[in-house]
Design a protein around this motif. Sequence first.
Motif, PDB file in Angstrom:
ATOM      1  N   VAL A   1     -17.029 -44.361 -36.451  1.00  0.00           N
ATOM      2  CA  VAL A   1     -17.635 -45.731 -36.371  1.00  0.00           C
ATOM      3  C   VAL A   1     -17.169 -47.143 -36.936  1.00  0.00           C
ATOM      4  O   VAL A   1     -15.789 -45.958 -38.120  1.00  0.00           O
ATOM      5  N   LEU A   2     -16.729 -47.533 -36.211  1.00  0.00           N
ATOM      6  CA  LEU A   2     -15.250 -48.823 -36.922  1.00  0.00           C
ATOM      7  C   LEU A   2     -15.886 -50.456 -37.490  1.00  0.00           C
ATOM      8  O   LEU A   2     -17.208 -50.662 -36.941  1.00  0.00           O
ATOM      9  N   GLY A   3     -16.475 -49.956 -38.558  1.00  0.00           N
ATOM     10  CA  GLY A   3     -16.085 -50.989 -39.033  1.00  0.00           C
ATOM     11  C   GLY A   3     -16.470 -50.780 -41.390  1.00  0.00           C
ATOM     12  O   GLY A   3     -15.810 -49.884 -41.362  1.00  0.00           O
ATOM     13  N   SER A   4     -17.255 -51.345 -41.471  1.00  0.00           N
ATOM     14  CA  SER A   4     -16.921 -51.442 -43.181  1.00  0.00           C
ATOM     15  C   SER A   4     -17.780 -50.555 -44.018  1.00  0.00           C
ATOM     16  O   SER A   4     -18.853 -49.696 -42.868  1.00  0.00           O
ATOM     17  N   GLU A   5     -17.253 -49.850 -45.422  1.00  0.00           N
ATOM     18  CA  GLU A   5     -17.787 -48.761 -45.361  1.00  0.00           C
ATOM     19  C   GLU A   5     -19.122 -48.943 -45.983  1.00  0.00           C
ATOM     20  O   GLU A   5     -19.734 -48.260 -45.432  1.00  0.00           O
ATOM     21  N   GLU A   6     -19.507 -50.467 -46.063  1.00  0.00           N
ATOM     22  CA  GLU A   6     -21.473 -49.881 -45.509  1.00  0.00           C
ATOM     23  C   GLU A   6     -21.515 -49.635 -44.867  1.00  0.00           C
ATOM     24  O   GLU A   6     -22.619 -49.172 -43.916  1.00  0.00           O
ATOM     25  N   PHE A   7     -21.339 -50.497 -43.663  1.00  0.00           N
ATOM     26  CA  PHE A   7     -22.022 -50.307 -42.165  1.00  0.00           C
ATOM     27  C   PHE A   7     -21.899 -49.210 -41.581  1.00  0.00           C
ATOM     28  O   PHE A   7     -22.112 -48.017 -40.971  1.00  0.00           O
ATOM     29  N   ILE A   8     -20.754 -48.084 -41.578  1.00  0.00           N
ATOM     30  CA  ILE A   8     -20.708 -46.962 -41.634  1.00  0.00           C
ATOM     31  C   ILE A   8     -21.661 -46.355 -42.345  1.00  0.00           C
ATOM     32  O   ILE A   8     -22.374 -45.054 -41.410  1.00  0.00           O
ATOM     33  N   ALA A   9     -21.935 -46.462 -43.541  1.00  0.00           N
ATOM     34  CA  ALA A   9     -23.359 -45.814 -44.084  1.00  0.00           C
ATOM     35  C   ALA A   9     -24.438 -45.931 -43.347  1.00  0.00           C
ATOM     36  O   ALA A   9     -25.464 -45.319 -43.084  1.00  0.00           O
ATOM     37  N   GLN A  10     -24.389 -47.019 -43.441  1.00  0.00           N
ATOM     38  CA  GLN A  10     -26.060 -48.144 -42.502  1.00  0.00           C
ATOM     39  C   GLN A  10     -26.808 -47.238 -40.655  1.00  0.00           C
ATOM     40  O   GLN A  10     -27.298 -46.373 -41.276  1.00  0.00           O
ATOM     41  N   MET A  11     -24.782 -47.186 -40.598  1.00  0.00           N
ATOM     42  CA  MET A  11     -25.042 -46.388 -38.887  1.00  0.00           C
ATOM     43  C   MET A  11     -24.944 -45.133 -39.443  1.00  0.00           C
ATOM     44  O   MET A  11     -25.844 -44.226 -38.301  1.00  0.00           O
ATOM     45  N   ALA A  12     -24.863 -44.159 -40.421  1.00  0.00           N
ATOM     46  CA  ALA A  12     -25.641 -42.717 -40.111  1.00  0.00           C
ATOM     47  C   ALA A  12     -26.912 -42.995 -40.667  1.00  0.00           C
ATOM     48  O   ALA A  12     -27.172 -41.987 -40.627  1.00  0.00           O
ATOM     49  N   ILE A  13     -27.134 -43.507 -41.042  1.00  0.00           N
ATOM     50  CA  ILE A  13     -28.907 -43.329 -41.939  1.00  0.00           C
ATOM     51  C   ILE A  13     -29.498 -43.645 -40.473  1.00  0.00           C
ATOM     52  O   ILE A  13     -30.597 -42.796 -40.468  1.00  0.00           O
ATOM     53  N   ALA A  14     -29.162 -44.597 -39.995  1.00  0.00           N
ATOM     54  CA  ALA A  14     -30.008 -45.185 -38.938  1.00  0.00           C
ATOM     55  C   ALA A  14     -30.353 -43.971 -37.717  1.00  0.00           C
ATOM     56  O   ALA A  14     -31.241 -43.903 -36.983  1.00  0.00           O
ATOM     57  N   SER A  15     -28.815 -43.344 -37.635  1.00  0.00           N
ATOM     58  CA  SER A  15     -28.789 -42.637 -37.032  1.00  0.00           C
ATOM     59  C   SER A  15     -29.631 -41.118 -37.339  1.00  0.00           C
ATOM     60  O   SER A  15     -30.192 -40.456 -36.024  1.00  0.00           O
ATOM     61  N   ALA A  16     -29.784 -40.575 -37.922  1.00  0.00           N
ATOM     62  CA  ALA A  16     -30.880 -39.729 -38.511  1.00  0.00           C
ATOM     63  C   ALA A  16     -32.005 -40.195 -39.102  1.00  0.00           C
ATOM     64  O   ALA A  16     -33.171 -39.548 -38.433  1.00  0.00           O
TER      65      ALA A  16
END
Length: 227
Positions: free
Chosen positions: A199-214
């Motif tokens: 993921v390319l983005g802020s730490e918050e965005f990376i965490a959000q995308m991981a949760i969204a994917s799961a």
Amino acid sequence: MPRRNRLILPEVPLHIIQRGNNRLPCFFVEADYLVYLDLLRIAAEQASCSVHAYVLMTNHIHLLISPESCSSPAAMMKSLGERYVQYVNRRHQRIGTLWQGRYRSCLVQDERYFFVCQRYIELNPVRAGMVAHPLDYRWSSYQANAYGEADNIVKPHALYSALGAEQPERQCNYRALFQEEMSQAMLEQVRKATNGNAVLGSEEFIAQMAIASATDVMPRRQGRHRD
């Protein structure tokens, strides 16, 4: 060692890179570029992917897309890759693989990182020393995004549309983005995320995308591409 699963979410921009096998050329004559672009247009439409930026280098390609579904990028790249390899092998009387394994990709955060990635893609020929300015390179989306040149592949993202009320204003503001030099740290961040299927983005965005994917629950975001 098991390969890392791709992180792909509907409507979230995705940076894709695919290299020629052993970094050897995958475009040999002008017609090859033209055929690839035509196949890209067809494959993107069939797989419901909006292409915001692209560049065709001698031995690799970059794309920035927004997929309609999680399966859209794989469908697009499979169709595009197979058709183009068939064309190249037939035209140039060759056999065997053309691409170096699977394509690499990374999710791209809207706002700041979207334009970072788009600039990274369209500045590739400049970094490679092939041209002095992205306008001088024929096989990219820069002419369409920066000057409005007709291109039936490019579909503007909502963030691009928000650059101005009218097309001339958007183009002017887009060109202004290229006046700022990209830092080496940012270049490495883009490369690391893409090569790692991350993921390319802020730490918050990376965490959000991981949760969204799961969980298949999308976080609230700004900006969707415009048809």
